[in-house]
Enzyme design. Structure first.
Site, PDB file in Angstrom:
ATOM      1  CE  LYS A 232       9.576  -3.983   6.229  1.00  0.00           C
ATOM      2  NZ  LYS A 232       8.691  -3.579   7.321  1.00  0.00           N
TER       3      LYS A 232
ATOM      4  CG  ASP B 279       8.600  -0.719   9.904  1.00  0.00           C
ATOM      5  OD1 ASP B 279       7.770  -0.110   9.202  1.00  0.00           O
ATOM      6  OD2 ASP B 279       9.188  -1.744   9.513  1.00  0.00           O
TER       7      ASP B 279
ATOM      8  NE  ARG C  12      -3.712  -2.364   1.986  1.00  0.00           N
ATOM      9  CZ  ARG C  12      -4.979  -2.545   2.255  1.00  0.00           C
ATOM     10  NH1 ARG C  12      -5.729  -1.532   2.559  1.00  0.00           N
ATOM     11  NH2 ARG C  12      -5.505  -3.746   2.234  1.00  0.00           N
TER      12      ARG C  12
ATOM     13  N   GLY D 223      -3.847  -0.373  13.786  1.00  0.00           N
ATOM     14  CA  GLY D 223      -2.512  -0.463  13.208  1.00  0.00           C
ATOM     15  C   GLY D 223      -2.273   0.374  11.953  1.00  0.00           C
TER      16      GLY D 223
ATOM     17  CB  THR E  42       7.950  -3.920   1.560  1.00  0.00           C
ATOM     18  OG1 THR E  42       7.006  -4.723   2.233  1.00  0.00           O
ATOM     19  CG2 THR E  42       7.798  -4.117   0.067  1.00  0.00           C
TER      20      THR E  42
ATOM     21  N   GLY F 134       8.270 -11.745  15.796  1.00  0.00           N
ATOM     22  CA  GLY F 134       8.727 -11.706  14.409  1.00  0.00           C
ATOM     23  C   GLY F 134       9.427 -10.384  14.118  1.00  0.00           C
ATOM     24  N   GLY F 135       9.565 -10.057  12.849  1.00  0.00           N
ATOM     25  CA  GLY F 135      10.279  -8.848  12.449  1.00  0.00           C
ATOM     26  C   GLY F 135       9.620  -7.590  13.007  1.00  0.00           C
ATOM     27  CB  ALA F 136       6.118  -6.498  13.108  1.00  0.00           C
TER      28      ALA F 136
ATOM     29  CE1 TYR G  98      -1.015  -2.518   7.514  1.00  0.00           C
ATOM     30  CE2 TYR G  98      -2.842  -2.191   6.012  1.00  0.00           C
ATOM     31  CZ  TYR G  98      -1.509  -2.452   6.234  1.00  0.00           C
ATOM     32  OH  TYR G  98      -0.682  -2.656   5.168  1.00  0.00           O
TER      33      TYR G  98
HETATM   34  P1  ATR Z   1       7.019 -10.820  10.725  1.00  0.00           P
HETATM   35  O1  ATR Z   1       8.479 -10.936  10.615  1.00  0.00           O
HETATM   36  O2  ATR Z   1       6.353 -10.134   9.587  1.00  0.00           O
HETATM   37  O3  ATR Z   1       6.555 -10.263  12.049  1.00  0.00           O
HETATM   38  P2  ATR Z   1       6.839 -13.609  11.304  1.00  0.00           P
HETATM   39  O4  ATR Z   1       8.286 -13.645  11.541  1.00  0.00           O
HETATM   40  O5  ATR Z   1       6.237 -14.725  10.529  1.00  0.00           O
HETATM   41  O6  ATR Z   1       6.403 -12.309  10.574  1.00  0.00           O
HETATM   42  O7  ATR Z   1       6.092 -13.459  12.692  1.00  0.00           O
HETATM   43  C1  ATR Z   1       4.770 -13.746  12.869  1.00  0.00           C
HETATM   44  C2  ATR Z   1       4.446 -13.715  14.365  1.00  0.00           C
HETATM   45  O8  ATR Z   1       3.099 -14.201  14.545  1.00  0.00           O
HETATM   46  C3  ATR Z   1       5.331 -14.629  15.190  1.00  0.00           C
HETATM   47  O9  ATR Z   1       5.470 -14.081  16.484  1.00  0.00           O
HETATM   48  C4  ATR Z   1       4.516 -15.921  15.228  1.00  0.00           C
HETATM   49  O10 ATR Z   1       4.807 -16.770  16.290  1.00  0.00           O
HETATM   50  P3  ATR Z   1       5.941 -17.913  16.129  1.00  0.00           P
HETATM   51  O11 ATR Z   1       7.259 -17.224  16.285  1.00  0.00           O
HETATM   52  O12 ATR Z   1       5.664 -18.892  17.190  1.00  0.00           O
HETATM   53  O13 ATR Z   1       5.756 -18.483  14.740  1.00  0.00           O
HETATM   54  C5  ATR Z   1       3.133 -15.351  15.391  1.00  0.00           C
HETATM   55  N1  ATR Z   1       2.102 -16.314  15.000  1.00  0.00           N
HETATM   56  C6  ATR Z   1       1.739 -16.639  13.755  1.00  0.00           C
HETATM   57  N2  ATR Z   1       0.751 -17.588  13.784  1.00  0.00           N
HETATM   58  C7  ATR Z   1       0.515 -17.856  15.102  1.00  0.00           C
HETATM   59  C8  ATR Z   1      -0.372 -18.731  15.828  1.00  0.00           C
HETATM   60  N3  ATR Z   1      -1.236 -19.520  15.164  1.00  0.00           N
HETATM   61  N4  ATR Z   1      -0.352 -18.709  17.174  1.00  0.00           N
HETATM   62  C9  ATR Z   1       0.507 -17.913  17.854  1.00  0.00           C
HETATM   63  N5  ATR Z   1       1.383 -17.075  17.233  1.00  0.00           N
HETATM   64  C10 ATR Z   1       1.384 -17.036  15.889  1.00  0.00           C
END
Ligand code: ATR
Length: 271
Positions: free
Chosen positions: A70, A106, A20, A238, A66, A128-130, A217
């Site tokens: 990153k 971010d 976006r 968000g 993106t 995760g990354g965020a 969001y």
């Molecule tokens: P990003 O880097 O964009 O934040 P990511 O690394 O895939 O994406 O992170 C996704 C987050 O959502 C992680 O904290 C993930 O938890 P895990 O580290 O255990 O994978 C969390 N997440 C995704 N699906 C989930 C689920 N079904 N239950 C609990 N946490 C979940």
């Protein structure tokens, strides 16, 4: 700066067509009557280095970065800003002569979106990354204690080790028991996003004074935020984080700090 020349800025990712970012920058370009253009730079991981290193020669003033680039992009940037180094990720590149400068806006986006709230203890869900950008933002804002809880505990422990002693890891199963004294609860997981399962959490133990925010969001009000709002907590969606993170990039590329307005929110949401 030659006012007659159209300034090019990229949106670099793989895939990139769902981003976006062009919509947001395109809106501001029109709004502020800037002679600029956003170009989609669909970049396979193996081409990232070349794409970045040729930006200047191709006449770009910079690019947004993106997924999934990153973290990898850090390697190819000449000067990386302090916060981007801490997060370990770059989402905004500015061409400066022949050099590339990298930033992580971010962190700024997250901080601007919750600006003015009372700091104290925060609980971050997700690792995760965020999550890293959110935690660095909380540290910058002066939160005294940051709790992090993630389904996969080792990822939370890694963040804790890398980002500091003010972070405490909470078992995913225990997160509800550690809500009583927090000022801010943040969801950084992908749960609640359209097409994903909901974030299941019992908020009974949360103080009514705590603020609840989500980095998801789509939808704007996730079930998690709705649950918090209905029980009386102030919530922050968000979308603001996404829009505010675009401001420093626009400022660096085109010289104007643009405003985040309701109209912009509507345009980007309509996507
Ligand atoms: P990003 O880097 O964009 O934040 P990511 O690394 O895939 O994406 O992170 C996704 C987050 O959502 C992680 O904290 C993930 O938890 P895990 O580290 O255990 O994978 C969390 N997440 C995704 N699906 C989930 C689920 N079904 N239950 C609990 N946490 C979940």
């Amino acid at each position: 700066m030659n006012q007659n020349k159209t300034l090019l800025a990229g949106t670099m990712g793989w895939p990139v067509k769902h981003s976006r970012s062009p919509l947001m920058h395109g809106y501001w370009i029109k709004q502020y009557n800037v002679n600029g253009k956003i170009v989609l730079l669909e970049t396979r991981p193996e081409n990232l280095e070349k794409e970045l290193k040729t930006l200047a020669a191709r006449g770009f003033v910079g690019t947004s970065i993106t997924l999934p680039h990153k973290e990898e992009a850090l390697k190819y940037i000449d000067e990386v800003d302090r916060l981007a180094l801490r997060v370990g990720a770059v989402n905004q590149v500015v061409v400066n002569g022949k050099k590339l400068k990298g930033f992580n806006s971010d962190v700024f986006g997250f901080m601007e979106n919750i600006k003015g709230i009372t700091v104290g203890t925060a609980m971050v869900l997700g690792a995760g990354g965020a999550s890293r950008a959110v935690i660095v933002g909380l540290q910058e804002m002066g939160f005294s204690e940051i709790r992090i809880s993630n389904r996969t505990k080792s990822r939370a422990e890694k963040i804790c080790k890398e980002l500091g002693d003010d972070i405490k890891v909470v078992d995913w199963e225990d997160k509800e028991r550690r809500l009583g004294d927090i000022a801010l609860l943040v969801n950084t997981t992908s749960l609640g996003m359209a097409g994903q399962p909901q974030l299941e959490i019992n908020l009974d133990g949360l103080s009514k004074k705590a603020i609840v925010t989500d980095i998801v969001y789509t939808p704007l009000e996730t079930a998690f935020l709705k649950q918090a709002r209905v029980r009386g907590n102030k919530t922050i969606d968000g979308l603001g984080m996404l829009l505010h993170q675009g401001r420093p990039a626009f400022k660096a590329w085109f010289g104007i700090d643009p405003e985040v307005t309701d109209e912009l929110r509507a345009v980007v949401l309509a996507g």
